[in-house]
Design an enzyme around this catalytic site. Structure first.
Site, PDB file in Angstrom:
ATOM      1  N   LYS A  11       4.453 -36.262  13.213  1.00 46.76           N
ATOM      2  CA  LYS A  11       4.292 -35.635  14.351  1.00 46.76           C
ATOM      3  C   LYS A  11       5.116 -35.623  15.622  1.00 46.76           C
ATOM      4  CE  LYS A  11      -0.796 -35.781  13.041  1.00 46.76           C
ATOM      5  NZ  LYS A  11      -2.205 -36.111  13.497  1.00 46.76           N
ATOM      6  N   TYR A  51      -5.010 -26.518  10.941  1.00 50.31           N
ATOM      7  CA  TYR A  51      -5.891 -27.273  11.409  1.00 50.31           C
ATOM      8  C   TYR A  51      -7.179 -26.528  11.436  1.00 50.31           C
ATOM      9  CZ  TYR A  51      -3.239 -31.387  12.728  1.00 50.31           C
ATOM     10  OH  TYR A  51      -2.300 -32.732  12.707  1.00 50.31           O
ATOM     11  N   PHE A  59     -11.861 -31.187  20.260  1.00 51.54           N
ATOM     12  CA  PHE A  59     -10.671 -31.413  20.423  1.00 51.54           C
ATOM     13  C   PHE A  59      -9.434 -30.733  19.741  1.00 51.54           C
ATOM     14  CE2 PHE A  59     -12.101 -33.934  16.665  1.00 51.54           C
ATOM     15  CZ  PHE A  59     -11.154 -33.285  15.463  1.00 51.54           C
ATOM     16  N   ARG A  87      -1.935 -41.625   2.040  1.00 59.82           N
ATOM     17  CA  ARG A  87      -3.282 -41.754   3.028  1.00 59.82           C
ATOM     18  C   ARG A  87      -3.329 -43.071   3.291  1.00 59.82           C
ATOM     19  NH1 ARG A  87      -5.465 -37.411   6.044  1.00 59.82           N
ATOM     20  NH2 ARG A  87      -7.103 -38.581   6.046  1.00 59.82           N
ATOM     21  N   THR A  93      -7.393 -42.574  10.570  1.00 57.06           N
ATOM     22  CA  THR A  93      -7.126 -41.555  11.516  1.00 57.06           C
ATOM     23  C   THR A  93      -6.967 -42.074  12.840  1.00 57.06           C
ATOM     24  OG1 THR A  93      -8.419 -39.988  10.141  1.00 57.06           O
ATOM     25  CG2 THR A  93      -8.066 -39.374  12.485  1.00 57.06           C
ATOM     26  N   ARG A 104       0.096 -46.004  10.967  1.00 51.52           N
ATOM     27  CA  ARG A 104      -0.821 -45.851  12.265  1.00 51.52           C
ATOM     28  C   ARG A 104      -1.173 -46.950  12.743  1.00 51.52           C
ATOM     29  NH1 ARG A 104      -4.483 -40.856   9.711  1.00 51.52           N
ATOM     30  NH2 ARG A 104      -3.365 -39.029  10.606  1.00 51.52           N
ATOM     31  N   ASN A 114      -1.278 -39.809  16.766  1.00 48.57           N
ATOM     32  CA  ASN A 114      -1.357 -40.953  15.511  1.00 48.57           C
ATOM     33  C   ASN A 114      -0.397 -40.735  14.452  1.00 48.57           C
ATOM     34  OD1 ASN A 114      -2.337 -38.608  14.440  1.00 48.57           O
ATOM     35  ND2 ASN A 114      -4.279 -39.571  13.713  1.00 48.57           N
ATOM     36  N   HIS A 117       0.876 -36.803   9.770  1.00 43.80           N
ATOM     37  CA  HIS A 117       0.052 -36.101   9.153  1.00 43.80           C
ATOM     38  C   HIS A 117      -0.052 -36.329   7.573  1.00 43.80           C
ATOM     39  CE1 HIS A 117      -2.798 -32.947   7.524  1.00 43.80           C
ATOM     40  NE2 HIS A 117      -1.835 -32.718   6.926  1.00 43.80           N
ATOM     41  N   GLU A 128      -1.070 -26.694   2.232  1.00 45.77           N
ATOM     42  CA  GLU A 128      -0.446 -27.258   3.329  1.00 45.77           C
ATOM     43  C   GLU A 128       1.142 -27.224   2.842  1.00 45.77           C
ATOM     44  OE1 GLU A 128      -2.068 -30.963   4.351  1.00 45.77           O
ATOM     45  OE2 GLU A 128      -3.607 -30.096   5.187  1.00 45.77           O
TER      46      GLU A 128
END
Ligand code: DAT
Ligand code: MG
Length: 150
Positions: A11, A51, A59, A87, A93, A104, A114, A117, A128
């Site tokens: 990100k 998203y 948010f 993951r 998250t 993270r 964070n 993704h 995606e």
């Protein structure tokens, strides 16, 4: 599943904090195979689509603003169970809950920033990857070290 693909993205905070190399290195060292990557800006349209599942969340506006605030590093990685394992390597998250040793957990502080993704299921991975990459941008090649990983 065997040799599945996942979509991972550093990100804007991770790019600005010069974590691209560190993050790529973790997945390389794990034994996964990079089959596509690019530095890019995300449009508002792509952000909203990507998203989409969070459209009704409070948010959502912040999330779209953040993910479009600077370049991201988009990637496709391949390997056995790569969706679930990536993951796990990313951590929870909210970085406050993410275990040390995860991306993270090691580099993030707040949920809004964070770092990374990663697709959360085979369906979202397929969706995606299709949103971010053309077929011609995905490179299928044999990696000799796979013989020592599998
Ligand atoms: P993940 O990125 O772990 O798949 P998610 O899909 O639930 O998490 O949410 C997408 C992103 O939205 C997440 O990486 C950060 C942001 N986000 C999630 N929950 C949030 C919250 N309660 N407040 C602010 N941002 C949040
Ligand atoms: Mg998610």
């Amino acid at each position: 599943t065997f040799m599945e693909k996942t979509f991972l993205m550093v990100k804007p905070d991770g790019v600005q904090r010069e974590l691209i190399g560190e993050i790529v290195s973790r997945f390389e060292k794990k034994g996964f195979q990079l089959i596509g990557a690019k530095l890019m800006n995300i449009s508002n349209e792509l952000a909203s689509e990507h998203y989409g599942e969070h459209k009704e969340r409070p948010f959502f506006g912040e999330l779209v603003e953040f993910i479009t605030s600077g370049p991201v590093f988009a990637m496709v990685w391949q390997g056995e169970n790569v969706i679930a394992t990536a993951r796990q390597m990313m951590g929870s998250t909210n970085p406050a809950d993410a275990a040390p040793g995860t991306i993270r957990g090691d580099f993030g502080v707040t949920v809004g920033k964070n770092i990374i993704h990663g697709s959360d299921s085979p369906e979202s991975a397929k969706r995606e990857i299709g949103l971010f990459f053309n077929d011609s941008e995905l490179i299928e090649y044999s990696k000799l070290s796979n013989n020592w990983i599998y």
